[in-house]
Design a protein around this motif. Structure first.
Motif, PDB file in Angstrom:
ATOM      1  N   ARG A  10      -7.418  -9.639   0.880  1.00  0.00           N
ATOM      2  CA  ARG A  10      -6.561  -8.469   0.374  1.00  0.00           C
ATOM      3  C   ARG A  10      -6.056  -7.921  -0.252  1.00  0.00           C
ATOM      4  N   ARG A  11      -4.920  -9.171  -1.109  1.00  0.00           N
ATOM      5  CA  ARG A  11      -4.840  -8.581  -2.186  1.00  0.00           C
ATOM      6  C   ARG A  11      -5.584  -7.843  -3.537  1.00  0.00           C
ATOM      7  N   GLU A  61      -4.592  -4.682  -5.349  1.00  0.00           N
ATOM      8  CA  GLU A  61      -4.891  -4.501  -6.760  1.00  0.00           C
ATOM      9  C   GLU A  61      -5.942  -2.766  -6.852  1.00  0.00           C
ATOM     10  N   CYS A  62      -6.714  -2.838  -6.480  1.00  0.00           N
ATOM     11  CA  CYS A  62      -7.888  -1.300  -6.653  1.00  0.00           C
ATOM     12  C   CYS A  62      -7.488  -0.599  -5.714  1.00  0.00           C
ATOM     13  N   ALA A  63      -7.648  -0.400  -4.974  1.00  0.00           N
ATOM     14  CA  ALA A  63      -7.534   0.718  -3.840  1.00  0.00           C
ATOM     15  C   ALA A  63      -7.133   2.328  -4.457  1.00  0.00           C
ATOM     16  N   GLU A  64      -5.472   2.024  -5.166  1.00  0.00           N
ATOM     17  CA  GLU A  64      -5.653   3.092  -5.845  1.00  0.00           C
ATOM     18  C   GLU A  64      -6.759   3.669  -6.598  1.00  0.00           C
ATOM     19  N   ARG A 101       0.759  -1.037  -0.330  1.00  0.00           N
ATOM     20  CA  ARG A 101       0.364  -0.110  -0.103  1.00  0.00           C
ATOM     21  C   ARG A 101       0.441   1.438  -0.130  1.00  0.00           C
ATOM     22  N   PRO A 102       0.160   2.657  -0.362  1.00  0.00           N
ATOM     23  CA  PRO A 102       0.856   3.393  -0.612  1.00  0.00           C
ATOM     24  C   PRO A 102       1.623   3.912   0.920  1.00  0.00           C
ATOM     25  N   ALA A 136     -11.597  -1.421   3.873  1.00  0.00           N
ATOM     26  CA  ALA A 136     -10.901  -2.997   3.911  1.00  0.00           C
ATOM     27  C   ALA A 136      -9.347  -3.240   4.703  1.00  0.00           C
ATOM     28  N   LEU A 137      -9.336  -2.715   3.606  1.00  0.00           N
ATOM     29  CA  LEU A 137      -7.536  -3.149   4.348  1.00  0.00           C
ATOM     30  C   LEU A 137      -7.203  -2.946   5.260  1.00  0.00           C
TER      31      LEU A 137
END
Length: 499
Positions: free
Chosen positions: A327-328, A332-335, A76-77, A343-344
């Protein structure tokens, strides 16, 4: 002069071409988004749905751009929580001092003055030794590997009556009449399947060290050694199938020169102290059955439908799923979908509970109580969050939620069964050595090569998990086989000798 991107070797020209391609890609992305907006507006579609579809389109195009020009990472960032870790003040950078080397043999070397220097520069008197007084310093040195041609001379004996001639026994032979020792075969096997050195590369290394040999000869030695060790591989597989809970995973494994259109895969079954591999054609139900055989217990997987088919036909297999894979999907779609970070963060809280358990004594009852008190409320919040999201089902976030929802029973089994880990990370870590080997020697050249590779990876990776030197294990197991004894498994070597 024409410019061919596929053959150009000038770095600067390639950089300029990449910049031009990236700029053109951005222009086309903007144009596609604008045209899609006009088309959907002309059709009179709902404004909220229009916005969701445009967001998903922009995300897909950004993802494709990232695949072409960006880096791949599951992290994650910077600054966000990652699996329950809170950001804190940065610690000052620390260098590393000399490491202790408790396993290295210690060789002491005493340095003395030469005779002309044993004279005092002040008075000219003779210097005498200060008994037991030294100025000490350590250095790590290397003793070069040597290949030797060892000639075994077996003494003959006879009786004066002429009726008897006896010959002394020689060392055990890897192959009848063979010219290479067991230790040589072990050295080659460890270099290939533990250090990932292809046989051709070993040939070149050995030539520099004075040994003239070819890759076929090296293969003959590790193949002969594998035939000796085959019972240990089978015994390891059978021992794993008696466990109550296992992790399962698979990864592609190229079979060079194969005319079959079906891909080959390396299958793995893993426990905390053992792992076994089988390399098979395909990822179908038959391959899974060959791997699982008569296993009866809990199996953690990534959700491959093949496992579900096998479990559905076997009342003795109960499937659970891995939170790392769930989690993966959100990473992948968090950005593109910032709400995925919620959720993360909740998944991170689950990992924080597991770390809290590890800080105390190991006790399954304590772990179950901790999960019931702290993990269950987190799971309930995560479930409520998923139900409240309004996203397109085919969007990346929609697919992440669908992946988690479809496996919800398997993902939450850990709440009621303390034996179940939160994820299948141990099995994925066990696949790393095999994946590095695949990258270095590109798979196997024959079906027999797949069998040999699976055997060595199984025995050596299991030895590592048990804290046993893989080279020592292979040697002792091979010598036991040559003596006609039962082959030990790596965990049996790890136990202290009795008596």
């Amino acid at each position: 002069m024409s410019f061919q991107l596929t053959t150009e070797k000038d770095v600067e020209r390639l950089r300029q071409a990449a910049l031009l391609l990236e700029a053109e890609n951005k222009r086309l992305v903007a144009r596609v988004v604008e045209l899609t907006r006009k088309l959907m507006s002309a059709r009179g579609q709902d404004a909220e749905e229009l916005q969701l579809r445009l967001q998903e389109l922009e995300r897909q195009l950004a993802q494709r751009t990232g695949e072409l020009f960006g880096r791949s990472s599951e992290k994650r960032p910077r600054g966000e929580q990652d699996e329950g870790k809170q950001a804190g003040p940065a610690e000052p950078a620390r260098g590393h001092g000399p490491r202790t080397q408790p396993t290295l043999p210690l060789l002491e070397e005493v340095h003395t003055l030469e005779e002309p220097d044993k004279q005092c520069p002040e008075c000219g008197g003779a210097l005498t030794e200060m008994k037991g007084c030294y100025e000490e310093a350590e250095e790590v040195d290397v003793v070069e590997r040597r290949f030797v041609l060892r000639r075994h001379k077996r003494q003959k004996y006879r009786c004066g009556c002429g009726g008897c001639v006896e010959t002394a026994l020689g060392p055990p032979k890897l192959q009848p009449g063979g010219r290479y020792s067991v230790d040589f075969a072990v050295e080659v096997a460890v270099a290939k399947y533990l250090d990932h050195m292809p046989l051709e590369r070993q040939v070149r290394t050995m030539q520099r060290e004075g040994l003239a040999v070819d890759s076929q000869t090296l293969w003959d030695q590790i193949d002969a050694l594998a035939r000796l060790l085959s019972p240990a591989h089978e015994a390891l597989h059978q021992a794993l199938l008696t466990r109550e809970i296992l992790g399962g995973d698979e990864t592609r494994w190229p079979l060079l020169g194969s005319k079959s259109q079906t891909r080959w895969y390396a299958w793995a079954l893993c426990a905390p102290d053992a792992v076994v591999y089988r390399i098979q054609e395909g990822r179908d139900v038959e391959a899974a059955r060959n791997m699982l055989k008569d296993f009866r217990g809990v199996l953690m997987t990534d959700g491959l439908s093949t496992y579900e088919s096998v479990a559905g036909k076997s009342a003795g297999i109960s499937l659970v799923n891995c939170w790392m894979h769930a989690r993966r999907k959100f990473v992948e779609c968090a950005e593109a979908f910032p709400q995925a970070n919620e959720a993360l963060d909740m998944i991170a809280e689950l990992y924080a509970v597991e770390r809290e358990y590890k800080q105390g004594p190991e006790n399954l009852a304590r772990l179950l109580e901790l999960r019931q008190q702290k993990s269950r409320p987190i799971i309930e919040r995560l479930h409520q969050w998923a139900c409240e999201q309004r996203v397109l089902p085919q969007s990346a976030l929609g697919q992440a939620i669908k992946y988690m929802s479809n496996r919800w029973t398997g993902l939450t089994r850990f709440l009621t069964d303390p034996r179940v880990p939160l994820d299948n990370g141990a099995t994925e870590r066990a696949m790393r050595g095999l994946a590095v080997g695949r990258k270095n020697h590109y798979g196997s050249r024959s079906r027999r090569g797949t069998e040999v590779a699976a055997l060595y990876y199984s025995l050596m990776e299991t030895a590592k998990l048990c804290g046993v030197d893989p080279k020592r294990y292979l040697r002792e197991a091979a010598l036991a086989a040559l003596r006609g004894e039962a082959l030990p498994l790596p965990n049996q070597l790890a136990q202290p000798a009795e008596g």
